[in-house]
Enzyme design. Sequence first.
Site, PDB file in Angstrom:
ATOM      1  N   ASP A   1       0.725  -1.178   0.057  1.00  0.00           N
ATOM      2  CA  ASP A   1       0.045  -0.047  -0.161  1.00  0.00           C
ATOM      3  C   ASP A   1       0.922   1.283  -0.041  1.00  0.00           C
ATOM      4  O   ASP A   1       0.483   2.478   0.531  1.00  0.00           O
ATOM      5  CB  ASP A   1      -0.931  -0.095   1.322  1.00  0.00           C
ATOM      6  CG  ASP A   1      -1.802  -1.256   1.309  1.00  0.00           C
ATOM      7  OD1 ASP A   1      -2.390  -1.584   0.399  1.00  0.00           O
ATOM      8  OD2 ASP A   1      -1.780  -1.795   2.215  1.00  0.00           O
TER       9      ASP A   1
ATOM     10  N   GLY B   1       1.821   2.735  -2.638  1.00  0.00           N
ATOM     11  CA  GLY B   1       1.653   3.784  -3.935  1.00  0.00           C
ATOM     12  C   GLY B   1       2.302   3.380  -4.999  1.00  0.00           C
ATOM     13  O   GLY B   1       2.333   4.446  -6.068  1.00  0.00           O
ATOM     14  N   LYS B   2       2.450   2.236  -5.021  1.00  0.00           N
ATOM     15  CA  LYS B   2       3.243   1.796  -6.281  1.00  0.00           C
ATOM     16  C   LYS B   2       2.631   2.113  -7.585  1.00  0.00           C
ATOM     17  O   LYS B   2       2.980   2.304  -8.714  1.00  0.00           O
ATOM     18  CB  LYS B   2       3.541   0.276  -6.083  1.00  0.00           C
ATOM     19  CG  LYS B   2       4.292  -0.235  -4.978  1.00  0.00           C
ATOM     20  CD  LYS B   2       4.514  -1.724  -4.795  1.00  0.00           C
ATOM     21  CE  LYS B   2       3.366  -2.484  -4.511  1.00  0.00           C
ATOM     22  NZ  LYS B   2       2.861  -2.165  -3.256  1.00  0.00           N
TER      23      LYS B   2
ATOM     24  N   GLY C   1      -3.957  -4.471  -4.765  1.00  0.00           N
ATOM     25  CA  GLY C   1      -4.935  -3.348  -5.703  1.00  0.00           C
ATOM     26  C   GLY C   1      -4.046  -2.079  -5.760  1.00  0.00           C
ATOM     27  O   GLY C   1      -3.162  -1.772  -5.013  1.00  0.00           O
ATOM     28  N   HIS C   2      -3.902  -1.627  -6.865  1.00  0.00           N
ATOM     29  CA  HIS C   2      -3.160  -0.558  -7.234  1.00  0.00           C
ATOM     30  C   HIS C   2      -4.212   0.211  -7.643  1.00  0.00           C
ATOM     31  O   HIS C   2      -4.965   0.541  -8.638  1.00  0.00           O
ATOM     32  CB  HIS C   2      -2.228  -0.822  -8.613  1.00  0.00           C
ATOM     33  CG  HIS C   2      -1.138  -1.601  -8.076  1.00  0.00           C
ATOM     34  ND1 HIS C   2      -0.095  -2.060  -8.874  1.00  0.00           N
ATOM     35  CD2 HIS C   2      -0.606  -1.619  -6.867  1.00  0.00           C
ATOM     36  CE1 HIS C   2       1.045  -2.490  -8.586  1.00  0.00           C
ATOM     37  NE2 HIS C   2       0.665  -2.412  -7.087  1.00  0.00           N
ATOM     38  N   THR C   3      -4.193   1.586  -6.772  1.00  0.00           N
ATOM     39  CA  THR C   3      -5.171   2.749  -7.259  1.00  0.00           C
ATOM     40  C   THR C   3      -4.627   3.878  -7.823  1.00  0.00           C
ATOM     41  O   THR C   3      -3.539   4.321  -7.669  1.00  0.00           O
ATOM     42  CB  THR C   3      -5.811   3.205  -5.888  1.00  0.00           C
ATOM     43  OG1 THR C   3      -6.176   2.149  -5.210  1.00  0.00           O
ATOM     44  CG2 THR C   3      -6.853   4.452  -6.134  1.00  0.00           C
TER      45      THR C   3
ATOM     46  N   GLN D   1       2.109  -6.094  -3.382  1.00  0.00           N
ATOM     47  CA  GLN D   1       2.599  -6.240  -1.863  1.00  0.00           C
ATOM     48  C   GLN D   1       3.696  -5.478  -1.549  1.00  0.00           C
ATOM     49  O   GLN D   1       3.917  -4.582  -2.414  1.00  0.00           O
ATOM     50  CB  GLN D   1       2.458  -7.542  -1.356  1.00  0.00           C
ATOM     51  CG  GLN D   1       1.042  -8.445  -1.459  1.00  0.00           C
ATOM     52  CD  GLN D   1       0.784  -9.291  -2.623  1.00  0.00           C
ATOM     53  OE1 GLN D   1       1.542  -9.736  -3.127  1.00  0.00           O
ATOM     54  NE2 GLN D   1      -0.444  -9.480  -2.725  1.00  0.00           N
TER      55      GLN D   1
ATOM     56  N   LYS E   1       3.210  10.252   0.120  1.00  0.00           N
ATOM     57  CA  LYS E   1       2.310  10.616   1.145  1.00  0.00           C
ATOM     58  C   LYS E   1       3.074  11.537   2.351  1.00  0.00           C
ATOM     59  O   LYS E   1       2.825  11.545   3.296  1.00  0.00           O
ATOM     60  CB  LYS E   1       1.579   9.561   1.798  1.00  0.00           C
ATOM     61  CG  LYS E   1       0.529   8.983   0.785  1.00  0.00           C
ATOM     62  CD  LYS E   1      -0.562   8.006   1.662  1.00  0.00           C
ATOM     63  CE  LYS E   1      -1.744   7.600   0.686  1.00  0.00           C
ATOM     64  NZ  LYS E   1      -2.513   6.909   1.396  1.00  0.00           N
TER      65      LYS E   1
ATOM     66  N   ASP F   1       2.609  14.669   2.528  1.00  0.00           N
ATOM     67  CA  ASP F   1       1.779  15.531   2.912  1.00  0.00           C
ATOM     68  C   ASP F   1       0.928  15.317   4.058  1.00  0.00           C
ATOM     69  O   ASP F   1       0.157  16.061   4.756  1.00  0.00           O
ATOM     70  CB  ASP F   1       0.722  16.131   1.801  1.00  0.00           C
ATOM     71  CG  ASP F   1      -0.050  14.595   1.236  1.00  0.00           C
ATOM     72  OD1 ASP F   1      -1.150  14.655   1.658  1.00  0.00           O
ATOM     73  OD2 ASP F   1       0.498  13.954   0.593  1.00  0.00           O
TER      74      ASP F   1
END
Length: 426
Positions: free
Chosen positions: A14, A16-17, A41-43, A225, A332, A334
Site C-alpha cells: 500500500d 503507492g506503487k 490492488g493498485h489505485t 504487496q 504521502k 503531505d
Amino acid sequence: MARSVVILGTQWGDEGKGKIVDLLAHDADAVVRFQGGHNAGHTLVVDGRKTVLHLIPSGILTDRARCLVGNGVVVAPDALLGEIAGLESAGIEVKGRLGLSSACPVILACHEALDRAREKARGKKAIGTTGRGIGPVYEDKASRHGIRLADLADPARLADKLGGVLDYHNFLLRHYYEAEPLDVARVADDAARQGEALKPMLCDVTDELHTLRRQGRALLFEGAQGALLDIDHGTYPFVTSSNTTVGGVMTGAGVGPGDIDYVLGITKAYTTRVGSGPFPTELDDENGRRMAERGVEFGATTGRPRRCGWLDAVALRRMVRINGVTGLCLTKLDVLDGFASVKVCVDYEGVDAFPLGAEEWARARPVYETIPGWEGDTRGITDAADLPSGARAYLDRIETLVEAPIHMLSTGPEREANVIFQHPYG
C-alpha cells in the site's frame, strides 16, 4: 540509461506503487507483473478519474505499453475477465495489449473456499488473508499438481487434471474443516469457459521479454504487496505466499540479474499495515488516527482499514539492502504536514538482531528519533524548491538512516503530482 526498471514496495504494501508504475509506464515499452494475485490492488487517479487494478499491469492506462503477466502471478480467471470487461467498458483497449504467461497457476473456487475455511479455523490466530485463495494455489504449485492457464485452454488436459485437484480440496473441506465441498461439475464448466475466453491472450512472456531486451526496449517490472510481506524475508508467518522482493522478478518473469538496471523502492513517509501481524511503530493514539484520516488509509482491494505508525527506518534499511534499491520514491509526505514533530524508528530494543519471524518481531520495541515538523502544504508540489525546509530536512535524514537516496517524491494521487530528483530511466 536504465532500460529495465523494477518497482517494489519496501514496507507492508500500500505504498503507492500503482501511481508510480502508471507514471513511468509512459517511458516503457512493456509493463510486467511478476508475482502475487488479485489480493493486491493498485489505485490510480488520471485526469480526476479513479481506477483500481488488481491483476492487469498499471501500464494499461497508457496508450503505449504492452502489458504482461508473468508465470509468478496466480490468476483468478473470473476476476481477470471481470477486470478486463470493466476497463473495456470504460473505453480502454485491453485484450489486444495484454499477454498472459501460459504457466500462470489458476485460482479455482476450491482454493478460495479453503482459504476462508482455514482463516475461520485459526480464530484469533488468523493471518489476515484476503480469502482470495492465494495461499492454497501457491501450495498446489509447490506440490506440483496445480492447474495452469495452459491447462485451462486445453479441454482434454483440463479434464484429465481437474478431477484429482478438486477431489483433494473437497476432501479437506469436508473432513478437516467441516465446510461445504464444491460442485465438481460446476467448477469444471466454469474453468473450461474461462479458458476459452483467455486463450487468445496466452503467450510466452519470458521469450517476449528477452526479445524486447535485445531490441533495447524499456521494460518496467511491477511488484504487488510489499517487501516485508515476502514469504522468505518478511514477518513470517504474517506474510503473503510469494516472493515480493527483487528475486521474484527473476523467477516470476524469467529474466536474469543482469537484465535489471534499476530498482525503485516505494515507501510512505510513515508506515502502514493491513491485516494481522507485528508492527513495531504502530500508533493507537491521535497521531495514528490523524495519519489514517488524512492518508485515507483503506485497502484498495478489501476496503480494510490500515494500521498506521511512524516511519520504521530499521525495517526500511533492511529492505533497501535485500532488494539492492537504487533509489527511493517517498509517497504521502503531505500526510505529515502540520505535525509539530515527527518520529522515526532508528533502532529496536528487545532483540539482538533483525527479527526473522513473528516471535522476534513481537519483542522488537522501537527506539525513536524526534524530528521537528514543518509548516506549509507539500501536497501537489512539483518543484523541489517549493518544499518547506523542515520537510527537506526530514527527507535528508531518511536518506542517511536507510542508506539510499530519494530519487522521487510523490505529492498526491494525481499522475502529475511529483518531484523528480533523478528519473529512473535517466
